[in-house]
Design a protein around this motif. Structure first.
Motif, PDB file in Angstrom:
ATOM      1  N   ILE A  29       0.829  -1.194   0.000  1.00  0.00           N
ATOM      2  CA  ILE A  29       0.000   0.000   0.000  1.00  0.00           C
ATOM      3  C   ILE A  29       0.873   1.257   0.000  1.00  0.00           C
ATOM      4  N   ALA A  30       1.952   1.231   0.766  1.00  0.00           N
ATOM      5  CA  ALA A  30       2.861   2.383   0.836  1.00  0.00           C
ATOM      6  C   ALA A  30       3.503   2.656  -0.514  1.00  0.00           C
ATOM      7  N   SER A  31       3.903   1.612  -1.222  1.00  0.00           N
ATOM      8  CA  SER A  31       4.525   1.804  -2.536  1.00  0.00           C
ATOM      9  C   SER A  31       3.522   2.369  -3.538  1.00  0.00           C
ATOM     10  N   ALA A  32       2.259   1.939  -3.421  1.00  0.00           N
ATOM     11  CA  ALA A  32       1.226   2.461  -4.322  1.00  0.00           C
ATOM     12  C   ALA A  32       0.955   3.932  -4.052  1.00  0.00           C
ATOM     13  N   ALA A  33       1.032   4.326  -2.790  1.00  0.00           N
ATOM     14  CA  ALA A  33       0.754   5.716  -2.422  1.00  0.00           C
ATOM     15  C   ALA A  33       1.750   6.681  -3.052  1.00  0.00           C
ATOM     16  N   VAL A  34       2.955   6.198  -3.343  1.00  0.00           N
ATOM     17  CA  VAL A  34       3.975   7.049  -3.963  1.00  0.00           C
ATOM     18  C   VAL A  34       3.532   7.495  -5.357  1.00  0.00           C
ATOM     19  N   VAL A  35       2.805   6.632  -6.051  1.00  0.00           N
ATOM     20  CA  VAL A  35       2.394   6.928  -7.424  1.00  0.00           C
ATOM     21  C   VAL A  35       1.192   7.862  -7.460  1.00  0.00           C
ATOM     22  N   THR A  36       0.268   7.699  -6.534  1.00  0.00           N
ATOM     23  CA  THR A  36      -0.998   8.421  -6.633  1.00  0.00           C
ATOM     24  C   THR A  36      -0.867   9.924  -6.418  1.00  0.00           C
ATOM     25  N   LEU A  37       0.024  10.342  -5.554  1.00  0.00           N
ATOM     26  CA  LEU A  37       0.129  11.765  -5.252  1.00  0.00           C
ATOM     27  C   LEU A  37       0.489  12.618  -6.473  1.00  0.00           C
ATOM     28  N   PRO A  38       1.565  12.292  -7.228  1.00  0.00           N
ATOM     29  CA  PRO A  38       1.848  13.097  -8.436  1.00  0.00           C
ATOM     30  C   PRO A  38       0.744  13.003  -9.469  1.00  0.00           C
ATOM     31  N   CYS A  39       0.085  11.868  -9.549  1.00  0.00           N
ATOM     32  CA  CYS A  39      -1.030  11.688 -10.478  1.00  0.00           C
ATOM     33  C   CYS A  39      -2.139  12.697 -10.180  1.00  0.00           C
ATOM     34  N   ILE A  40      -2.504  12.833  -8.911  1.00  0.00           N
ATOM     35  CA  ILE A  40      -3.555  13.763  -8.486  1.00  0.00           C
ATOM     36  C   ILE A  40      -3.137  15.212  -8.751  1.00  0.00           C
ATOM     37  N   VAL A  41      -1.907  15.551  -8.397  1.00  0.00           N
ATOM     38  CA  VAL A  41      -1.420  16.924  -8.549  1.00  0.00           C
ATOM     39  C   VAL A  41      -1.409  17.347 -10.014  1.00  0.00           C
ATOM     40  N   VAL A  42      -1.020  16.443 -10.908  1.00  0.00           N
ATOM     41  CA  VAL A  42      -0.976  16.777 -12.335  1.00  0.00           C
ATOM     42  C   VAL A  42      -2.375  17.048 -12.877  1.00  0.00           C
ATOM     43  N   VAL A  43      -3.355  16.240 -12.503  1.00  0.00           N
ATOM     44  CA  VAL A  43      -4.731  16.482 -12.951  1.00  0.00           C
ATOM     45  C   VAL A  43      -5.219  17.844 -12.461  1.00  0.00           C
ATOM     46  N   PHE A  44      -4.957  18.158 -11.204  1.00  0.00           N
ATOM     47  CA  PHE A  44      -5.376  19.452 -10.660  1.00  0.00           C
ATOM     48  C   PHE A  44      -4.697  20.607 -11.404  1.00  0.00           C
ATOM     49  N   ALA A  45      -3.414  20.452 -11.694  1.00  0.00           N
ATOM     50  CA  ALA A  45      -2.681  21.507 -12.396  1.00  0.00           C
ATOM     51  C   ALA A  45      -3.246  21.727 -13.788  1.00  0.00           C
ATOM     52  N   VAL A  46      -3.556  20.653 -14.490  1.00  0.00           N
ATOM     53  CA  VAL A  46      -4.128  20.754 -15.832  1.00  0.00           C
ATOM     54  C   VAL A  46      -5.496  21.432 -15.777  1.00  0.00           C
ATOM     55  N   ALA A  47      -6.313  21.054 -14.799  1.00  0.00           N
ATOM     56  CA  ALA A  47      -7.647  21.656 -14.667  1.00  0.00           C
ATOM     57  C   ALA A  47      -7.557  23.157 -14.380  1.00  0.00           C
ATOM     58  N   ALA A  48      -6.618  23.551 -13.537  1.00  0.00           N
ATOM     59  CA  ALA A  48      -6.475  24.963 -13.182  1.00  0.00           C
ATOM     60  C   ALA A  48      -5.892  25.792 -14.328  1.00  0.00           C
ATOM     61  N   LEU A  49      -4.898  25.232 -15.018  1.00  0.00           N
ATOM     62  CA  LEU A  49      -4.189  25.985 -16.054  1.00  0.00           C
ATOM     63  C   LEU A  49      -4.941  26.047 -17.370  1.00  0.00           C
ATOM     64  N   PHE A  50      -5.577  24.933 -17.736  1.00  0.00           N
ATOM     65  CA  PHE A  50      -6.175  24.851 -19.075  1.00  0.00           C
ATOM     66  C   PHE A  50      -7.703  24.909 -19.089  1.00  0.00           C
ATOM     67  N   LYS A  51      -8.341  24.634 -17.956  1.00  0.00           N
ATOM     68  CA  LYS A  51      -9.800  24.612 -17.930  1.00  0.00           C
ATOM     69  C   LYS A  51     -10.404  25.620 -16.956  1.00  0.00           C
ATOM     70  N   GLY A  52      -9.555  26.429 -16.349  1.00  0.00           N
ATOM     71  CA  GLY A  52     -10.055  27.519 -15.528  1.00  0.00           C
ATOM     72  C   GLY A  52     -10.747  27.125 -14.244  1.00  0.00           C
ATOM     73  N   VAL A  53     -10.459  25.951 -13.707  1.00  0.00           N
ATOM     74  CA  VAL A  53     -11.066  25.544 -12.434  1.00  0.00           C
ATOM     75  C   VAL A  53     -10.418  26.338 -11.304  1.00  0.00           C
ATOM     76  N   ARG A  54     -11.248  26.979 -10.476  1.00  0.00           N
ATOM     77  CA  ARG A  54     -10.741  27.814  -9.391  1.00  0.00           C
ATOM     78  C   ARG A  54     -11.366  27.364  -8.068  1.00  0.00           C
ATOM     79  N   LEU A  55     -10.512  27.133  -7.076  1.00  0.00           N
ATOM     80  CA  LEU A  55     -10.958  26.753  -5.746  1.00  0.00           C
ATOM     81  C   LEU A  55     -10.136  27.524  -4.718  1.00  0.00           C
ATOM     82  N   ASP A  56     -10.627  27.559  -3.478  1.00  0.00           N
ATOM     83  CA  ASP A  56      -9.844  28.165  -2.407  1.00  0.00           C
ATOM     84  C   ASP A  56      -8.655  27.259  -2.075  1.00  0.00           C
TER      85      ASP A  56
END
Length: 246
Positions: free
Chosen positions: A102-129
């Motif tokens: 489980i610990a080894s899997a957790a290493v992969v998920t964090l950058p995956c989540i951050v990249v999706v958020f970055a793409v949504a904010a930069l290219f699709k205008g998603v804005r959150l606090d």
């Protein structure tokens, strides 16, 4: 246990192809889905725009992809090669093996989540606090551990030849029925009643609640915790009972 955990994390990081696919795949799917949707439309039953809804859904889907698909196949191959049989000869308890995976899997998920958020904010205008970005990252990352435990269980439940089709059926079934690809509110009533008890539905619902500025629902949190305990227990039991010969 600490040594095995460190080894598993290093093995995951060294698999550059797996890391590349796991990190970029969900953001590419997000761009594909969001480009074909009406940006200003609200998702039925929520106050979220399609872009915001898809951001959480695809981040959750990407985390699910990374921990479930990679875990099950890797474990099935390790069993065939005899590596797991060697571990069973040591004093390593079943829970130690499961937690290391489980610990080894957790290493992969964090950058995956951050990249999706970055793409949504930069290219699709998603804005959150700021607190919402942080809470979403933590919630989706923590929730992915549920499916990492499921991946370990599947790896022990199936053979090397059967693990991929079995994992794909579970993977797509949970993704679609849980509402990661489309809002579950569009399903027939009887299917919505089933979806509400799936871990993927609770997983997405927690993220969507944070996006709308609300606290996650108690039922959703309880469902994820219950499934995590169930999958961990099943994975640990299967590890101890595995009799596959090298």
């Amino acid at each position: 246990m600490k040594t095995l955990t460190k080894l598993e994390i290093l093995r995951t990081l060294r698999n550059k192809k797996f890391m590349f696919f796991s990190v970029l795949y969900p953001s590419m799917i997000y761009l594909l889905f969001s480009t074909t949707q009406d940006t200003d439309a609200d998702v039925p039953g929520t106050t979220l725009t399609v872009q915001a809804f898809l951001m959480v859904s695809m981040a959750s889907f990407g985390a699910l992809t990374a921990v479930l698909m990679g875990q099950s196949e890797r474990i099935a191959k390790e069993r065939e090669k005899g590596w797991v049989r060697q571990l069973r000869l040591t004093a390593l308890p079943g829970r130690g093996y499961v937690l290391a995976k489980i610990a080894s899997a957790a290493v992969v998920t964090l950058p995956c989540i951050v990249v999706v958020f970055a793409v949504a904010a930069l290219f699709k205008g998603v804005r959150l606090d700021a607190w919402q970005w942080l809470a979403l990252t933590g919630a989706i990352w923590a929730g992915s551990l549920v499916f990492a435990a499921l991946g370990v269980a599947i790896g022990y439940l199936t053979s090397g030849d059967a693990v991929r089709p079995v994992t794909m059926i579970i993977y797509f079934g949970l993704s679609i029925l849980g509402g990661l690809w489309m809002p579950s509110g569009t399903f027939p009533r009887w299917l919505q009643d089933i979806a509400e008890w799936l871990p993927t539905h609770a997983y997405a619902a927690i993220g969507q609640a944070i996006e709308m500025g609300r606290a996650p629902g108690g039922q959703d949190v309880a469902i994820l915790v219950g499934y995590f305990a169930l999958f961990c227990a099943a994975a640990a039991w299967l590890y101890r009972k595995d009799t596959l010969k090298a």
